[in-house]
Scaffold this active site. Structure first.
Site, PDB file in Angstrom:
ATOM      1  N   ARG A 294       0.859  -1.188   0.000  1.00  0.00           N
ATOM      2  CA  ARG A 294       0.000   0.000   0.000  1.00  0.00           C
ATOM      3  C   ARG A 294       0.899   1.244   0.000  1.00  0.00           C
ATOM      4  O   ARG A 294       1.547   1.555   0.991  1.00  0.00           O
ATOM      5  CB  ARG A 294      -0.934  -0.025   1.206  1.00  0.00           C
ATOM      6  CG  ARG A 294      -1.863  -1.243   1.183  1.00  0.00           C
ATOM      7  CD  ARG A 294      -2.761  -1.292   2.396  1.00  0.00           C
ATOM      8  NE  ARG A 294      -3.798  -0.282   2.314  1.00  0.00           N
ATOM      9  CZ  ARG A 294      -4.143   0.517   3.328  1.00  0.00           C
ATOM     10  NH1 ARG A 294      -3.510   0.453   4.465  1.00  0.00           N
ATOM     11  NH2 ARG A 294      -5.115   1.384   3.181  1.00  0.00           N
ATOM     12  N   TYR A 468       3.918   0.129   5.027  1.00  0.00           N
ATOM     13  CA  TYR A 468       4.334  -1.037   5.810  1.00  0.00           C
ATOM     14  C   TYR A 468       3.333  -2.190   5.748  1.00  0.00           C
ATOM     15  O   TYR A 468       3.150  -2.913   6.719  1.00  0.00           O
ATOM     16  CB  TYR A 468       4.580  -0.656   7.287  1.00  0.00           C
ATOM     17  CG  TYR A 468       5.117   0.731   7.484  1.00  0.00           C
ATOM     18  CD1 TYR A 468       6.290   1.138   6.847  1.00  0.00           C
ATOM     19  CD2 TYR A 468       4.450   1.654   8.286  1.00  0.00           C
ATOM     20  CE1 TYR A 468       6.790   2.413   7.013  1.00  0.00           C
ATOM     21  CE2 TYR A 468       4.948   2.935   8.462  1.00  0.00           C
ATOM     22  CZ  TYR A 468       6.119   3.317   7.824  1.00  0.00           C
ATOM     23  OH  TYR A 468       6.608   4.582   7.975  1.00  0.00           O
ATOM     24  N   HIS A 469       2.706  -2.382   4.586  1.00  0.00           N
ATOM     25  CA  HIS A 469       1.688  -3.415   4.475  1.00  0.00           C
ATOM     26  C   HIS A 469       1.957  -4.363   3.302  1.00  0.00           C
ATOM     27  O   HIS A 469       1.089  -4.549   2.449  1.00  0.00           O
ATOM     28  CB  HIS A 469       0.302  -2.776   4.297  1.00  0.00           C
ATOM     29  CG  HIS A 469      -0.165  -1.982   5.466  1.00  0.00           C
ATOM     30  ND1 HIS A 469      -1.100  -0.972   5.365  1.00  0.00           N
ATOM     31  CD2 HIS A 469       0.175  -2.042   6.772  1.00  0.00           C
ATOM     32  CE1 HIS A 469      -1.314  -0.447   6.563  1.00  0.00           C
ATOM     33  NE2 HIS A 469      -0.545  -1.088   7.430  1.00  0.00           N
ATOM     34  N   PRO A 470       3.123  -5.003   3.225  1.00  0.00           N
ATOM     35  CA  PRO A 470       3.360  -5.935   2.121  1.00  0.00           C
ATOM     36  C   PRO A 470       2.539  -7.205   2.283  1.00  0.00           C
ATOM     37  O   PRO A 470       2.279  -7.665   3.405  1.00  0.00           O
ATOM     38  CB  PRO A 470       4.861  -6.228   2.222  1.00  0.00           C
ATOM     39  CG  PRO A 470       5.184  -6.029   3.666  1.00  0.00           C
ATOM     40  CD  PRO A 470       4.295  -4.910   4.119  1.00  0.00           C
ATOM     41  N   MET A 508      -4.251  -7.818  -1.964  1.00  0.00           N
ATOM     42  CA  MET A 508      -4.249  -6.805  -0.906  1.00  0.00           C
ATOM     43  C   MET A 508      -5.669  -6.448  -0.481  1.00  0.00           C
ATOM     44  O   MET A 508      -6.581  -6.368  -1.311  1.00  0.00           O
ATOM     45  CB  MET A 508      -3.542  -5.553  -1.441  1.00  0.00           C
ATOM     46  CG  MET A 508      -3.565  -4.367  -0.490  1.00  0.00           C
ATOM     47  SD  MET A 508      -2.662  -4.678   1.028  1.00  0.00           S
ATOM     48  CE  MET A 508      -0.978  -4.673   0.393  1.00  0.00           C
TER      49      MET A 508
END
Length: 537
Positions: A294, A468-470, A508
Site C-alpha cells: 500500500r 508497511y503493508h506488504p 491486498m
C-alpha cells in the site's frame, strides 16, 4: 550440527500470526509446540503507543530497503519490519481495520472458496474484544485482541476530522461497521494505555504452558524436506548450527521472510533457484511473486500556533514519558494517527484511498522533521495495481533478499500514480477548510511548489513511501502461480509445510493488515486442530 529436539509443530516467526498460532495450538497440552524468532523481547518503546516510529532503524527492525525503483525516480525505499516477539505487530501504528467485504469476496473470485466475507467475519468477531460496540453484530467482545478508541486526542486531530466533513466527506463512527467510507477516528489494539498486539494478547498468556517452547535469537536458514515432506528446520543460534525436528512446520515469517525461507529451502521457481546454486525441491514459480504494498504519499503544512508533536520541547517529551510510566495516561497513549478516513477517487465506486491527519510536520513517519509545529496529511492506496517480487540474491541465508515492489510500472499500474495524485488534491481540499485552514500557515516544501498534475505526479514519484503493508508473496489459490492451498494453508507439493501470514493473501485488502492477519491465523489454528475453534475454520 547439534542434536535435534523433537516437537509436534514448529512455528517459524513470532510475529502477529505466529503469536496467534502458538497461543491457540498450545491450548492442547498433548501438543509439543516450538516457536522460533530471530529477534528478542520488545523494548519499552514498543509498549508506548506514541513511540512506534522510534523503533525504525534499530536492533528490533530488519531495516530492509527495496531495489531501486524506476517508477520512483530511482529511489531505494525504506521497508521496516519488526524483528522481535510480536514482529511488525510490535512496531506498527496499532490501527484495527478489516477492509471491505468485497476484498474477501474477491478472494473467492480468485479461486479461494470459503474466504467470502460471510465466511471470515466469525473469525474477526471471535478474536475481538471491543467494549465500545458490545452487542453490535459487526463486532465481538471477549476475544483476546482488545480494541478501543484512543483515549487522548490532539486538538489538531479533531480539526482534521471537522475540516474533512466541511470538505464534503461524511462522518463515519465505525470504519469496521456497515460501511467504510467517510471520516472520523480510528480504533486501536491498545489496552490501558499500552500496545495490545498479539504478543500481549495471545503469546504472553501461553508462555507458562509446559508444552510451548519459545526460542529467541534463532535465525532459521532452511526447512528440511525429505521425499516431499517437511521434517524440521535448520537454524543458527549464537553462531552454531542447530536443527529441530517436527512433522509439521508452519512458516509465519511475513511477506518478506516467508518467501525468502521457502526459496532458501528449494521451494520456488526452479530456474531462478538453480542460477544461485540451490537445488530445487518443489518447482513453485509463484513463490515471491505477486508482492503488493500500500503506497503512501504525504504533504506537510506549518502551523500558526504550537500544536501537536512538532511543538513538544525536551521538557514536554520528558514529562509525557514520566506520565506514561507512572499512570499510562497523557499524550504518549496516542499513536498520533487517530484522525483519518476512507474516500473514493474518481476511479472507484468503493473507497480506494485511506487518509490520515497526523499532527506532526514530517516525512517518512518522523524520520525527517520540520523545525516547527504543523500537520502531515497522508493518502494511501487501498488496492494497488503494482505487482512486485521477492528474490534471493544468493544462497546465503544471512543476506537480505531483493525486494522489488515495482511501484507504478506497467500500463495497469499507471492508475496507482493517478490515484495518489488525486489523493494529494483531496488532502489539499481538506486543508483549505475550517477549522484546519485557520490553524495552517502554509504548505511546506517539497510539495508546496507542485501545483500542476504533472508536478504533483513527480512529487509522488519522488516522495512516496510504503505504509508497511506488504502482502501476497505466497498467495493462496489453485492456479499455476498459487503457493498455498486456501483450505489447508499447505504449500503446494510439500507435505507437512504450511504458510500463515500476510503473504498468503490472494490480493491486498482495503485496510491496515494486522486485523486480517489475526483472522487468517485464527482460521489456520482452527484448521490445525486448536480446541474449540472448529466453528470458524
Amino acid at each position: 550440527m547439534a542434536g535435534a529436539p523433537t516437537f509436534d509443530t514448529i512455528i517459524v516467526g513470532a510475529g502477529s500470526a505466529g503469536c496467534v498460532l502458538a497461543g491457540r495450538l498450545s491450548v492442547d497440552p498433548s501438543r509439543r509446540i516450538l516457536l522460533v524468532e530471530a529477534g528478542g523481547q520488545p523494548p519499552e518503546a514498543a509498549a508506548i503507543p506514541s513511540d512506534w516510529p522510534t523503533l525504525f532503524d534499530t536492533h528490533v527492525d530488519w531495516g530492509f530497503h527495496t531495489e531501486a525503483q524506476p517508477g520512483c525516480r530511482g529511489r531505494r525505499i525504506f521497508w521496516p519490519r519488526g524483528r522481535m516477539l510480536g514482529g511488525s505487530g510490535s512496531m506498527n501504528a496499532m490501527i484495527y481495520m478489516r477492509g471491505l467485504a468485497s476484498d474477501y469476496d474477491g478472494w473467492v473470485a480468485m479461486g479461494c472458496l470459503g474466504w467470502a466475507f460471510e465466511d471470515v467475519l466469525p473469525a474477526f468477531l471471535f478474536s475481538e474484544d471491543n467494549p465500545k460496540f458490545a452487542g453490535d453484530p459487526w463486532h465481538g467482545t471477549g476475544g483476546p485482541l482488545h480494541v478501543e478508541d484512543c483515549s487522548w486526542l490532539d486538538p489538531g486531530e479533531d480539526a482534521f476530522v471537522a475540516a474533512a466533513e466541511a470538505a464534503g466527506h461524511a462522518h463515519n463512527p465505525d470504519f469496521n461497521g456497515a460501511r467504510q467510507e467517510g471520516v472520523g477516528t480510528y480504533q486501536f489494539t491498545i489496552r490501558g494505555g499500552e500496545r495490545w498486539g498479539t504478543f500481549r494478547a495471545y503469546l504472553e498468556p501461553a508462555l507458562a504452558r509446559p508444552n510451548l517452547t519459545v526460542k529467541t535469537g534463532v535465525t532459521t536458514t532452511r526447512i528440511r524436506i525429505d521425499k516431499g515432506r517437511a521434517q524440521g528446520i535448520d537454524c543458527l543460534v549464537e553462531g552454531r548450527q542447530v536443527r529441530f525436528d517436527a512433522p509439521q512446520v508452519i512458516v509465519s515469517a511475513g511477506a518478506i521472510g516467508s518467501p525468502q525461507l521457502l526459496l532458501l529451502s528449494g521451494i520456488g521457481p526452479a530456474d531462478e533457484l538453480a542460477t544461485i546454486g540451490i537445488a530445487p525441491v518443489a518447482d513453485l514459480p509463484g513463490v515471491g511473486k505477486d508482492l503488493q504494498d500500500r503506497i503512501n504519499i504525504q504533504i506537510s503544512f506549518a502551523a500558526r500556533e504550537p500544536i501537536g508533536i512538532g511543538a513538544w520541547s525536551d521538557a514536554d517529551m520528558a514529562a509525557s514519558l514520566e506520565e506514561w510510566r507512572r499512570a499510562r495516561t497523557g499524550p504518549r497513549v496516542s499513536p498520533f494517527v487517530a484522525a483519518g478516513g476512507h474516500v473514493c477517487s474518481r476511479f472507484a465506486e468503493e473507497p480506494d484511498l485511506q487518509l490520515y491527519g497526523a499532527v506532526s510536520p514530517h516525512r517518512d513517519y518522523a524520520r525527517f522533521l520540520y523545525s516547527g509545529a504543523g500537520f502531515t496529511l497522508h493518502s494511501t492506496l487501498q488496492r494497488p495495481k503494482s505487482r512486485g517480487e521477492i528474490r534471493l540474491r544468493s544462497a546465503d541465508p544471512l543476506e537480505a533478499p531483493m525486494i522489488d515492489p515495482c511501484y507504478f510500472l506497467g500500463e495497469e499500474a499507471r492508475i496507482d500514480l493517478d490515484t495518489l495524485v488525486e489523493g494529494v488534491e483531496i488532502n489539499r481540499a481538506i486543508a483549505a477548510k475550517e477549522p484546519l485552514a485557520g490553524m495552517i500557515s502554509h504548505e511546506l516544501s517539497p510539495s508546496a511548489e507542485c501545483r500542476s498534475l504533472e508536478a504533483i505526479a513527480r512529487h509522488v514519484r519522488g516522495h512516496c513511501s510504503t505504509l508497511y503493508h506488504p502482502s501476497s508473496s505466497c498467495r493462496m489459490g489453485r492456479d499455476g502461480l498459487a503457493v498455498t492451498d486456501p483450505e489447508t494453508f499447505g504449500v503446494h507439493g510439500v507435505d507437512g509445510l504450511a504458510v500463515v501470514d500476510a503473504s498468503v493473501f490472494p490480493r491486498m485488502i482495503s485496510a491496515n493488515l494486522n486485523a486480517t492477519v489475526v483472522m487468517v491465523a485464527e482460521r489456520a489454528a482452527a484448521r490445525f486442530g486448536a480446541p474449540g475453534l472448529e466453528t470458524i475454520a
